[in-house]
Write a protein that holds these residues in place. Sequence first.
Motif, mmCIF file in Angstrom:
data_model
loop_
_atom_site.group_PDB
_atom_site.id
_atom_site.type_symbol
_atom_site.label_atom_id
_atom_site.label_comp_id
_atom_site.label_asym_id
_atom_site.label_seq_id
_atom_site.Cartn_x
_atom_site.Cartn_y
_atom_site.Cartn_z
ATOM 1 N N THR A 12 0.848 -1.192 0.000
ATOM 2 C CA THR A 12 0.000 0.000 0.000
ATOM 3 C C THR A 12 0.886 1.246 0.000
ATOM 4 N N LYS A 13 0.317 2.354 -0.449
ATOM 5 C CA LYS A 13 1.031 3.624 -0.444
ATOM 6 C C LYS A 13 0.047 4.738 -0.089
ATOM 7 N N THR A 14 0.554 5.953 -0.023
ATOM 8 C CA THR A 14 -0.319 7.105 0.201
ATOM 9 C C THR A 14 -0.479 7.865 -1.112
ATOM 10 N N ASP A 15 -1.319 8.880 -1.087
ATOM 11 C CA ASP A 15 -1.516 9.710 -2.284
ATOM 12 C C ASP A 15 -0.252 10.481 -2.664
ATOM 13 N N ASN A 16 0.698 10.586 -1.745
ATOM 14 C CA ASN A 16 1.930 11.334 -1.999
ATOM 15 C C ASN A 16 3.064 10.462 -2.516
ATOM 16 N N ASP A 17 2.787 9.173 -2.731
ATOM 17 C CA ASP A 17 3.804 8.224 -3.169
ATOM 18 C C ASP A 17 3.472 7.697 -4.570
ATOM 19 N N ALA A 18 4.397 6.916 -5.109
ATOM 20 C CA ALA A 18 4.190 6.360 -6.450
ATOM 21 C C ALA A 18 4.536 4.875 -6.483
ATOM 22 N N PHE A 19 3.708 4.101 -7.180
ATOM 23 C CA PHE A 19 4.042 2.725 -7.537
ATOM 24 C C PHE A 19 4.732 2.743 -8.905
ATOM 25 N N GLY A 20 5.679 1.856 -9.064
ATOM 26 C CA GLY A 20 6.306 1.689 -10.372
ATOM 27 C C GLY A 20 6.181 0.247 -10.824
ATOM 28 N N PRO A 21 5.084 -0.125 -11.495
ATOM 29 C CA PRO A 21 4.929 -1.500 -11.969
ATOM 30 C C PRO A 21 5.570 -1.686 -13.346
ATOM 31 N N TYR A 22 6.364 -2.736 -13.490
ATOM 32 C CA TYR A 22 6.999 -3.005 -14.784
ATOM 33 C C TYR A 22 6.994 -4.505 -15.050
ATOM 34 N N LEU A 23 6.488 -4.890 -16.225
ATOM 35 C CA LEU A 23 6.485 -6.283 -16.674
ATOM 36 C C LEU A 23 7.433 -6.420 -17.850
ATOM 37 N N HIS A 24 8.349 -7.359 -17.739
ATOM 38 C CA HIS A 24 9.342 -7.593 -18.790
ATOM 39 C C HIS A 24 9.045 -8.909 -19.502
ATOM 40 N N MET A 25 9.112 -8.886 -20.826
ATOM 41 C CA MET A 25 8.884 -10.085 -21.644
ATOM 42 C C MET A 25 7.529 -10.711 -21.324
ATOM 43 N N GLY A 26 6.504 -9.870 -21.266
ATOM 44 C CA GLY A 26 5.164 -10.383 -21.061
ATOM 45 C C GLY A 26 4.914 -11.021 -19.719
ATOM 46 N N GLY A 27 5.756 -10.698 -18.734
ATOM 47 C CA GLY A 27 5.557 -11.247 -17.394
ATOM 48 C C GLY A 27 6.593 -12.273 -16.986
ATOM 49 N N ARG A 28 7.620 -12.486 -17.809
ATOM 50 C CA ARG A 28 8.706 -13.393 -17.377
ATOM 51 C C ARG A 28 9.379 -12.828 -16.122
ATOM 52 N N ILE A 29 9.459 -11.493 -16.067
ATOM 53 C CA ILE A 29 9.965 -10.798 -14.879
ATOM 54 C C ILE A 29 9.001 -9.661 -14.574
ATOM 55 N N SER A 30 8.664 -9.483 -13.310
ATOM 56 C CA SER A 30 7.851 -8.345 -12.883
ATOM 57 C C SER A 30 8.549 -7.652 -11.720
ATOM 58 N N VAL A 31 8.511 -6.327 -11.750
ATOM 59 C CA VAL A 31 9.095 -5.548 -10.658
ATOM 60 C C VAL A 31 8.093 -4.484 -10.231
ATOM 61 N N LEU A 32 7.908 -4.386 -8.927
ATOM 62 C CA LEU A 32 7.079 -3.330 -8.352
ATOM 63 C C LEU A 32 7.955 -2.492 -7.435
ATOM 64 N N THR A 33 8.058 -1.184 -7.732
ATOM 65 C CA THR A 33 8.788 -0.276 -6.850
ATOM 66 C C THR A 33 7.802 0.604 -6.099
ATOM 67 N N ILE A 34 8.214 1.031 -4.906
ATOM 68 C CA ILE A 34 7.427 1.984 -4.124
ATOM 69 C C ILE A 34 8.330 3.168 -3.813
ATOM 70 N N VAL A 35 7.989 4.330 -4.371
ATOM 71 C CA VAL A 35 8.763 5.554 -4.161
ATOM 72 C C VAL A 35 7.945 6.488 -3.278
ATOM 73 N N GLU A 36 8.496 6.850 -2.138
ATOM 74 C CA GLU A 36 7.817 7.744 -1.196
ATOM 75 C C GLU A 36 8.164 9.199 -1.501
ATOM 76 N N GLY A 37 7.188 10.070 -1.311
ATOM 77 C CA GLY A 37 7.428 11.494 -1.439
ATOM 78 C C GLY A 37 7.457 12.010 -2.859
ATOM 79 N N SER A 38 7.059 11.184 -3.804
ATOM 80 C CA SER A 38 6.990 11.616 -5.201
ATOM 81 C C SER A 38 5.816 10.902 -5.865
ATOM 82 N N THR A 39 5.109 11.620 -6.703
ATOM 83 C CA THR A 39 3.985 11.011 -7.434
ATOM 84 C C THR A 39 4.364 10.749 -8.890
#
Length: 297
Positions: free
Chosen positions: A148-175
């Motif tokens: 979970t995050k707040t309205d002041n944060d950002a999720f960074g979802p990235y799927l590589h090669m159609g889902g062979r690799i997935s990465v979720l980042t959580i950046v606080e203090g930036s949208t």
Amino acid sequence: MEKMKITAQMVKELREKTGTGMMDCKKALTETNGDMEAAIDFLREKGLSSSAKKADRIAADGTTSIYVDGNEAIILEVNAETDFVAKNEGFQTLVSDLSVHLLATKPATVEEAVASILPNGLSVADHISNTVAKIGEKITLRRYEIRTKTDNDAFGPYLHMGGRISVLTIVEGSTDSDAAKDVAMHIAALNPKYVSRDQVSAEEVEHERKILTEQALNEGKPENIVAKMVEGRIGKYFEDICVLDQAFVKNSDQKVGDFVKSTGGTLKEFIRYAVGEGIEKPEDNFADEVMSQVKGN
């Protein structure tokens, strides 16, 4: 009880509802005297039997996926036996169903997840078994994590090669979700272990320092400069394993840490899933595998 005539329309209807083969549908309707709901149960039971037969197979392929709903996100891995099935529409629908359900209900463990009840009244385990019956391969929900995050944060979802690799980042203090996604893309490519140096345990650093010291001594370096050399190499070690210390893939003149800082945010966490990592998949002879499938084993 009078035997009901099983019509082609009834078979077609059951087939559309279950995705099961025509002959199996006809048999199910015959066995249940045309009772559509009972026939569906009959096929579900058959599906469970089919999936049990496949229980000793290793599902090391499949897909990873990310689903974001506002300030909540889930990353998950669902395994199948082959990459071919991972691209199947029915399999992809199953992954989508599981993503939405698990994010809404938030079960604490995979065991709780497979026992939980979907909006259609089926347990997750039965829903997976039904998909197994239609597709013909073992399918397993392997793992998932919810953030979970707040309205002041950002999720960074990235799927590589159609889902062979997935990465979720959580950046606080930036949208800036685009920047958060760029960092996720970097992590997919370089596979760091940690966000920053302070996450690396003292034991791991000391272990690496001992190895590097032995390497330097074995290279014949004088003892009075070994310590200085080792500290330099420790710095390189941190660059290999800590994302903030790495040169940014989109701009090698800039560290990832500096890039994140330029957005006004702080990289709090990342989760990286690669399909099948840590699962030992036997190297079967391809011809034997094909014959095994032909024979229905």
